[in-house]
Design an enzyme around this catalytic site. Structure first.
Site, mmCIF file in Angstrom:
data_model
loop_
_atom_site.group_PDB
_atom_site.id
_atom_site.type_symbol
_atom_site.label_atom_id
_atom_site.label_comp_id
_atom_site.label_asym_id
_atom_site.label_seq_id
_atom_site.Cartn_x
_atom_site.Cartn_y
_atom_site.Cartn_z
ATOM 1 N N GLU A 166 -1.507 9.559 -2.299
ATOM 2 C CA GLU A 166 -2.323 8.363 -2.496
ATOM 3 C C GLU A 166 -3.789 8.666 -2.192
ATOM 4 O OE1 GLU A 166 -2.482 3.785 -0.696
ATOM 5 O OE2 GLU A 166 -1.589 5.399 0.479
ATOM 6 N N LYS A 185 -2.344 -1.334 -6.568
ATOM 7 C CA LYS A 185 -1.490 -1.530 -5.388
ATOM 8 C C LYS A 185 -1.396 -3.006 -4.999
ATOM 9 C CE LYS A 185 -1.051 0.338 -0.660
ATOM 10 N NZ LYS A 185 -1.740 1.201 0.329
ATOM 11 N N CYS A 235 2.654 3.744 -1.467
ATOM 12 C CA CYS A 235 2.633 3.780 -0.005
ATOM 13 C C CYS A 235 3.254 2.549 0.662
ATOM 14 C CB CYS A 235 1.205 4.022 0.480
ATOM 15 S SG CYS A 235 1.112 4.647 2.186
#
Length: 263
Positions: A40, A110, A147
């Protein structure tokens, strides 16, 4: 499907990071991998300056992505990574992109920002608002996560309900008490409860724990890395997904509707 996991420590200088990414792409392509997953926020990082990544954010047509697209030309390898791209209100978007043969074939911003364990990603990043579409690679359907998303079962379940057989998770998993345990436990749970492969790649370095791994649809770790930079390979088999779902038909037996984003 042959997958490659490329973990490394992100540098302060984006030019160094793009060269690392290109090198990993070339090595993965030479080994005939179909998918390469990188960590990431690989554009730039300075652990002493939390705002450095925002300062270095680049647009999709900036030099960082342009060099990656150029390096991807002429191969069938799909590379997945995330980086910060300018948003609004003096903040950025944590954008996951998948690139293949000179093109961006998927993008996902995200959803879940890391406002936990005394960190505040939302101070610098705007949350996305769309569930990512599946990506098809070598005949397998791939769902995209980033993540902190792994702590939220609804996203993985929604992707599985949409047909995902593989979940990919670029990450920069911060070290801390029990955090390595959380990483392995959560990635295994998301794979097992959805009878999907999980391909999770963490960043190395003094702040993050790396420990990239592949979990199979019945919760078995088939490849694992330590804390150092590495390029690992694993074979994912559609037959394994079918066998797992025949033996453990949790998606078929589930009585809840597929999760939806809050309005």
């Amino acid at each position: 499907m042959k997958v490659a996991l490329g973990q490394f420590a992100v540098d302060r200088d984006w030019q160094n990071n793009v060269q690392t990414c290109v090198d990993l792409m070339q090595r993965a392509a030479e080994q005939h991998a179909h998918l390469l997953v990188l960590p990431e926020a690989v554009l730039a990082r300075d652990n002493s300056d939390p705002g450095w990544g925002l300062h270095c954010a680049q647009p999709l047509d900036g030099p960082f992505v342009t060099q990656l697209l150029r390096a991807s030309q002429g191969t069938t390898l799909t590379t997945v990574l995330t980086f910060l791209t300018p948003g609004s209100e003096h903040k950025a978007l944590n954008a996951l992109i998948a690139i293949r043969n000179g093109e961006i074939v998927a993008r996902y911003d995200k959803l879940h920002l890391y406002d936990a364990f005394a960190m505040q990603e939302s101070q610098r990043v705007i949350a996305g608002n769309e569930i990512p579409a599946l990506l098809e690679i070598d005949g397998m359907k791939v769902g995209l996560m980033t993540c902190y998303d792994v702590r939220f079962p609804d996203l993985a379940r929604r992707l599985a309900c949409d047909g995902a057989e593989v979940l990919v998770l670029p990450a920069a998993w911060v070290r801390g008490p029990l955090k390595e345990h959380h990483w392995e436990l959560l990635t295994t749970a998301r794979a097992l409860e959805n009878t999907c492969y999980m391909v999770a790649v963490g960043e190395c370095g003094p702040r993050n724990c790396a420990n990239s791994l592949v979990i199979d649809p019945l919760g078995v770790a088939i490849v694992k890395a330590g804390e150092a930079p590495a390029l690992l390979f694993a074979e994912l088999a559609p037959e394994r997904v079918r066998q797992a779902r025949e033996a453990l038909p949790v998606l078929e037996n589930n009585r809840f509707a597929p999760p939806q984003l809050k309005a």
